[in-house]
Design a protein around this motif. Structure first.
Motif, PDB file in Angstrom:
ATOM      1  N   VAL A 117       0.833  -1.205   0.000  1.00  0.00           N
ATOM      2  CA  VAL A 117       0.000   0.000   0.000  1.00  0.00           C
ATOM      3  C   VAL A 117       0.866   1.254   0.000  1.00  0.00           C
ATOM      4  CG1 VAL A 117      -1.699   1.313   1.326  1.00  0.00           C
ATOM      5  CG2 VAL A 117      -1.917  -1.177   1.142  1.00  0.00           C
ATOM      6  N   ASN A 120       2.140   1.943  -3.494  1.00  0.00           N
ATOM      7  CA  ASN A 120       1.105   2.511  -4.355  1.00  0.00           C
ATOM      8  C   ASN A 120       0.847   3.979  -4.024  1.00  0.00           C
ATOM      9  OD1 ASN A 120      -0.497  -0.657  -4.111  1.00  0.00           O
ATOM     10  ND2 ASN A 120       0.440   0.162  -5.972  1.00  0.00           N
ATOM     11  N   LEU A 121       0.918   4.320  -2.744  1.00  0.00           N
ATOM     12  CA  LEU A 121       0.764   5.720  -2.337  1.00  0.00           C
ATOM     13  C   LEU A 121       1.889   6.577  -2.911  1.00  0.00           C
ATOM     14  CD1 LEU A 121      -0.630   7.925  -0.674  1.00  0.00           C
ATOM     15  CD2 LEU A 121       0.728   7.178   1.303  1.00  0.00           C
ATOM     16  N   CYS A 124       1.237   7.251  -6.535  1.00  0.00           N
ATOM     17  CA  CYS A 124       0.201   8.271  -6.691  1.00  0.00           C
ATOM     18  C   CYS A 124       0.771   9.674  -6.475  1.00  0.00           C
ATOM     19  CB  CYS A 124      -0.941   8.020  -5.703  1.00  0.00           C
ATOM     20  SG  CYS A 124      -1.933   6.571  -6.067  1.00  0.00           S
ATOM     21  N   VAL A 152      -4.378   4.814  -7.473  1.00  0.00           N
ATOM     22  CA  VAL A 152      -5.489   5.098  -6.554  1.00  0.00           C
ATOM     23  C   VAL A 152      -6.352   3.852  -6.387  1.00  0.00           C
ATOM     24  CG1 VAL A 152      -7.627   6.410  -6.279  1.00  0.00           C
ATOM     25  CG2 VAL A 152      -5.534   7.574  -6.978  1.00  0.00           C
ATOM     26  N   TRP A 153      -6.607   3.150  -7.504  1.00  0.00           N
ATOM     27  CA  TRP A 153      -7.427   1.934  -7.434  1.00  0.00           C
ATOM     28  C   TRP A 153      -6.757   0.879  -6.556  1.00  0.00           C
ATOM     29  CZ3 TRP A 153      -6.739  -3.137  -9.390  1.00  0.00           C
ATOM     30  CH2 TRP A 153      -7.885  -3.936  -9.361  1.00  0.00           C
ATOM     31  N   LEU A 155      -4.539   1.415  -4.258  1.00  0.00           N
ATOM     32  CA  LEU A 155      -4.481   1.948  -2.897  1.00  0.00           C
ATOM     33  C   LEU A 155      -5.795   1.712  -2.164  1.00  0.00           C
ATOM     34  CD1 LEU A 155      -2.727   3.598  -0.894  1.00  0.00           C
ATOM     35  CD2 LEU A 155      -3.747   5.662  -1.869  1.00  0.00           C
ATOM     36  N   LEU A 156      -6.902   2.047  -2.806  1.00  0.00           N
ATOM     37  CA  LEU A 156      -8.208   1.911  -2.166  1.00  0.00           C
ATOM     38  C   LEU A 156      -8.594   0.449  -1.947  1.00  0.00           C
ATOM     39  CD1 LEU A 156     -10.251   4.691  -4.024  1.00  0.00           C
ATOM     40  CD2 LEU A 156      -9.219   4.798  -1.747  1.00  0.00           C
ATOM     41  N   THR A 157      -8.367  -0.390  -2.969  1.00  0.00           N
ATOM     42  CA  THR A 157      -8.798  -1.787  -2.866  1.00  0.00           C
ATOM     43  C   THR A 157      -7.905  -2.619  -1.951  1.00  0.00           C
ATOM     44  OG1 THR A 157      -7.567  -2.327  -4.887  1.00  0.00           O
ATOM     45  CG2 THR A 157      -9.910  -1.813  -5.116  1.00  0.00           C
ATOM     46  N   ASN A 158      -6.743  -2.090  -1.603  1.00  0.00           N
ATOM     47  CA  ASN A 158      -5.865  -2.814  -0.681  1.00  0.00           C
ATOM     48  C   ASN A 158      -5.826  -2.216   0.715  1.00  0.00           C
ATOM     49  OD1 ASN A 158      -4.195  -5.087  -2.138  1.00  0.00           O
ATOM     50  ND2 ASN A 158      -4.290  -3.400  -3.591  1.00  0.00           N
ATOM     51  N   ALA A 159      -6.061  -0.907   0.824  1.00  0.00           N
ATOM     52  CA  ALA A 159      -5.981  -0.257   2.134  1.00  0.00           C
ATOM     53  C   ALA A 159      -7.300  -0.316   2.888  1.00  0.00           C
ATOM     54  CB  ALA A 159      -5.538   1.195   1.978  1.00  0.00           C
ATOM     55  N   ILE A 160      -8.424  -0.170   2.176  1.00  0.00           N
ATOM     56  CA  ILE A 160      -9.734  -0.240   2.829  1.00  0.00           C
ATOM     57  C   ILE A 160     -10.035  -1.707   3.145  1.00  0.00           C
ATOM     58  CG2 ILE A 160     -12.196   0.196   2.585  1.00  0.00           C
ATOM     59  CD1 ILE A 160     -11.493   2.436   0.626  1.00  0.00           C
TER      60      ILE A 160
END
Length: 366
Positions: A117, A120-121, A124, A152-153, A155-160
């Motif tokens: 994550v 990926n950040l 971004c 972003v995709w 990041l969101l699908t792995n962090a949330i």
């Protein structure tokens, strides 16, 4: 839609069309669209590789040892100090970095899970800064847009915290292990068993404490369900099929609380266990035609699709042909498939288990 709007606006601006009535050059636009698709592929590929590399770095910094690195279905694996390219796939995943954890029940988990994550950040931030700070031409503009969008995709699908495709993501793992310190041992055991199998060990040859578990309910965590799964896998490897079937039935009884991938895996094993024990024709047929998981794939299709990566699927098909269809010839094909591919599996320990289990079933049938 947002990606398309952003790319369209950017291309229109770069190509000088629309705002003052000037028409856009159609050839340039077609070229720009093709570049956008190529940039999207680059974005997905780069974010996948670097995400898994982030797990690798996070693991190495906290005492883990490298075992394999997978992108899509291509896997680089280390065996006996040698490197091998193999193929492997898990439903719901684009890649995987498998590492052997430090052998402690309070295993470090945060940096190993968060490493991907974080990378990926960083992607971004860098691509976003490039878009904001520089007046880019078409190609670097589109590459930066796609790196940002896919970053972003990822990041969101792995962090949330979520369980996409039945596989807990990094955020879900961190949340569970932070809230339930006592379950960190399950995280360790899951990784340790996978590591030992990749080195050729069967479950019955590993430490018994790695397979400890308690019965699960709808309120159990994914880690507890994983531990229960390992428990019955050990029972299967010890040829204790009746006990293993009872545990597998317990897992299936919690219904949709069991993640999709777990449902597919447990149902596959339950098909074998039902054939090897009670062999109730109605139960076998129900499992064989059971629609489960993404797209309502039937269990038989799932088993056939993943048998080239997971040798236990061949064991299930072997039992189905031998016991249900009374065809020794067709069953032998799956036995031969496992034997001939023994050195190509990413987890040869599982292949050894599959062969031992098929031998046991064949002996009982004779």
């Amino acid at each position: 839609m947002l990606i398309g709007y952003g790319v369209g606006w950017g291309l229109g601006h770069i190509l000088g069309g629309g705002g003052d009535g000037e028409s856009i050059d159609k050839i340039k636009m077609a070229k720009a669209v093709l570049i956008a698709f190529a940039a999207l592929v680059v974005g997905v590929f780069a974010n996948t590789i670097l995400h898994e590399a982030g797990h690798l770095v996070g693991g190495l910094l906290t005492g883990y040892k490298f075992l394999s690195f997978r992108i899509f279905n291509l896997t680089l694996q280390k065996e006996d100090d040698d490197w091998h390219w193999k193929k492997f796939s898990i439903m719901g995943t684009l890649g995987q970095c498998l590492m052997c954890p430090p052998h402690t029940q309070n295993v470090p988990y945060f940096w190993y899970n968060v490493g991907g994550v974080m990378v990926n950040l960083i992607i971004c931030v860098i691509s976003g800064t490039m878009l904001y700070a520089f007046d880019l031409t078409m190609v670097p503009f589109e590459i930066c847009v796609m790196l940002l969008a896919t970053g972003v995709w990822f990041l969101l699908t792995n962090a949330i915290p979520m369980t996409p495709g039945g596989v807990p993501n990094d955020g879900k793992n961190i949340l569970i292990l932070w809230r339930h310190p006592e379950q960190r041992k399950h995280f360790h055991n899951m990784l340790a068993v996978a590591a030992e199998q990749s080195l050729g060990k069967r479950a019955c040859e590993m430490s018994e404490e790695w397979f400890e578990s308690t019965p699960v309910t709808k309120d159990s965590t994914v880690m507890e369900m994983s531990a229960r799964n390992l428990h019955y896998a050990r029972l299967m490897d010890e040829m204790r099929f009746d006990e293993a079937r009872e545990v597998a039935e317990e897992l299936m009884s919690i219904g949709r609380a069991l993640p999709q991938l777990f449902q597919m895996e447990v149902a596959s094993d339950l098909l074998f266990l039902e054939l090897a024990t009670l062999n109730r024709r109605e139960v076998v047929n129900e499992l064989w035609n059971k629609k489960i998981g993404v797209g309502n794939m039937t269990l038989q299709n799932y088993i056939q699709t993943y048998r080239k990566y997971l040798p236990m699927k061949c064991a299930g098909l072997f039992a189905y042909e031998l016991i249900n269809n009374q065809s020794t010839e067709d069953a032998q094909k799956y036995y031969d498939e496992v034997e001939s591919n023994l050195n190509t599996y990413t987890q040869p320990g599982e292949a050894r288990t599959a062969i031992a289990i098929m031998d046991e079933v064949l002996t009982k049938q004779l």
